[in-house]
Design an enzyme around this catalytic site. Structure first.
Site, PDB file in Angstrom:
ATOM      1  N   GLU A   1      -6.646  -2.202   4.690  1.00 45.53           N
ATOM      2  CA  GLU A   1      -6.597  -2.236   3.228  1.00 45.53           C
ATOM      3  C   GLU A   1      -5.717  -3.366   2.728  1.00 45.53           C
ATOM      4  O   GLU A   1      -6.001  -3.977   1.688  1.00 45.53           O
ATOM      5  CB  GLU A   1      -6.097  -0.894   2.708  1.00 45.53           C
TER       6      GLU A   1
ATOM      7  N   ASN B   1       0.873  -1.174   0.000  1.00 47.21           N
ATOM      8  CA  ASN B   1       0.000   0.000   0.000  1.00 47.21           C
ATOM      9  C   ASN B   1       0.910   1.224   0.000  1.00 47.21           C
ATOM     10  O   ASN B   1       1.397   1.659   1.044  1.00 47.21           O
ATOM     11  CB  ASN B   1      -0.894  -0.031   1.242  1.00 47.21           C
TER      12      ASN B   1
ATOM     13  N   ARG C   1      -2.223  -1.707  -3.963  1.00 42.71           N
ATOM     14  CA  ARG C   1      -3.300  -0.716  -4.013  1.00 42.71           C
ATOM     15  C   ARG C   1      -2.962   0.271  -5.119  1.00 42.71           C
ATOM     16  O   ARG C   1      -1.934   0.931  -5.091  1.00 42.71           O
ATOM     17  CB  ARG C   1      -3.416   0.018  -2.681  1.00 42.71           C
TER      18      ARG C   1
ATOM     19  N   HIS D   1     -10.575   5.625  -1.762  1.00 41.86           N
ATOM     20  CA  HIS D   1     -10.549   4.890  -0.484  1.00 41.86           C
ATOM     21  C   HIS D   1     -11.422   3.638  -0.539  1.00 41.86           C
ATOM     22  O   HIS D   1     -11.883   3.128   0.480  1.00 41.86           O
ATOM     23  CB  HIS D   1     -11.002   5.781   0.689  1.00 41.86           C
TER      24      HIS D   1
ATOM     25  N   ARG E   1      -4.594  18.744   1.647  1.00 43.73           N
ATOM     26  CA  ARG E   1      -5.449  18.963   0.478  1.00 43.73           C
ATOM     27  C   ARG E   1      -6.660  19.802   0.851  1.00 43.73           C
ATOM     28  O   ARG E   1      -7.191  19.693   1.954  1.00 43.73           O
ATOM     29  CB  ARG E   1      -5.890  17.619  -0.107  1.00 43.73           C
TER      30      ARG E   1
END
Length: 392
Positions: free
Chosen positions: A378, A10, A92, A180, A240
């Site tokens: 994840e 990831n 990912r 996500h 962000r």
């Protein structure tokens, strides 16, 4: 008998999280090791066994390039963990566009196709593909699997994902994708494991970390989300900006003369919590600060999260469950409290002591909305998908 294993990677902006899983049975994956490869001037390889025992904690050479650092990680996995047969590496991949809506074995042609999606995720896609290319060069015979953050949101209806632009642009890929997805997929699965009733509730999952978004689930499927065409959209994040009036961007470009590349850097790397506070994009640093600007940044973070949650509740026609996950969502009781208090009008009632203790359920008995804290994983989803693609 040699144990077969899957390596899940990831990749982030300055590190690569990884986890090694054994194929324990036809259904189960057994975690062997979980670690982080920190990249940059102070590259470090750290790993712990499933029981928390430290297996590796060593600095790499300061001048070691990323590909060589990834090579050291692969060597450690292969030679330090007991003669396992590594059958594949799963990754990912942030953006799959309209084409990649399920996990796929990565070939040179597919890697190039994903590279062409870089304009849709200019900072994230190259970081996703860098370890893929490094492993392809270092271990060309090792199969690699791509798992896409956008794929989970393919169930979103056209009216939700469509922009009010001239129709031809939608055909060219300008639409809301959502991100996500691997995290949301894992949480949706965990809710099903916890309770069949919980699995079908109208649920908002709040994935709150340095990157942050919300996802509305109905019957366990994504029906709306806050990130859209890019990973800039929606909530205030670490660095962000989140959703912003497009007129602001036109003004900065046309009236202030800010170059496009400089504007991109500002929106992705200099805005959000960092831009508002002028201190840090890390929520932990802001929570520890007495500077009023830190407080203002945290207040905006919670305000925007609550406002977007209300919009997602409208998409679903109600709200029955709210789940907090990822770094901030799992660890910041103050952020959870601030968001839930702003959603009290929807029947959200948070239990203060349970929240402070980071309990799994933090709603009061009279709350109309069940509030949960669920750790995401994840890497496990990546490993599961990789196993399916490899048909083992």
């Amino acid at each position: 008998m040699t144990r077969q294993s899957i390596l899940a990677l990831n990749a982030g902006s300055s590190s690569i999280k990884f986890a090694l899983y054994d194929l324990a049975s036809s259904q189960e994956l057994q975690l062997v090791s979980r670690g982080t490869l920190d990249l940059g001037d102070r590259s470090t390889l750290r790993a712990k066994a499933a029981d928390g025992t430290v297996q590796c904690d060593r600095r790499l050479a300061a001048d070691k390039p990323q590909d060589a650092a990834i090579g050291e990680m692969l060597n450690w996995v292969r030679h330090e963990l007991g003669g396992r047969e590594l059958i594949c590496a799963g990754h990912r991949i942030v953006h799959g566009g309209s084409e990649f809506i399920e996990p796929v074995r990565l070939t040179p042609e597919i890697i190039e196709a994903m590279d062409r999606l870089t304009p849709l995720a200019p900072l994230h896609q190259p970081r996703s593909l860098a370890p893929v290319r490094a492993i392809a060069a270092l271990q060309p015979d090792l199969p690699q699997i791509g798992c896409f953050d956008t794929a989970f949101h393919q169930t979103i209806e056209p009216i939700v994902r469509r922009f009010a632009l001239p129709r031809k642009y939608e055909g060219e890929g300008l639409r809301r994708y959502g991100f996500h997805g691997l995290s949301y997929e894992y949480i949706a699965g965990r809710l099903g494991e916890m309770s069949p009733t919980l699995a079908v509730k109208r649920t908002i999952i709040a994935h709150l970390g340095n990157g942050a978004s919300l996802c509305a689930l109905r019957e366990g499927k994504s029906v709306d989300t806050t990130m859209g065409f890019s990973a800039l959209d929606g909530l205030v994040m670490g660095t962000r900006c989140g959703a912003i009036d497009p007129g602001v961007l036109l003004y900065l470009l046309l009236e202030r003369g800010i170059a496009a590349d400089r504007l991109q850097t500002m929106l992705y790397e200099q805005s959000g919590l960092l831009g508002i506070s002028g201190i840090s994009g890390d929520m932990r640093t802001l929570e520890a600060s007495n500077d009023p600007r830190a407080r203002e940044a945290m207040e905006l973070f919670a305000f925007r999260a609550a406002r977007e949650a209300a919009a997602l509740a409208n998409t679903m026609g109600g709200l029955e469950c709210l789940v907090f996950t990822a770094g901030i969502g799992e660890r910041s009781s103050s952020v959870r409290k601030a968001i839930c208090e702003k959603l009290a009008w929807l029947g959200v009632a948070i239990d203060g002591p349970a929240n402070d203790a980071h309990a799994q359920t933090i709603s009061r008995p009279e709350s109309k909305v069940e509030i949960r804290v669920v750790a995401t994983d994840e890497e496990k989803i990546i490993a599961r998908h990789s196993r399916v693609v490899m048909q083992v």
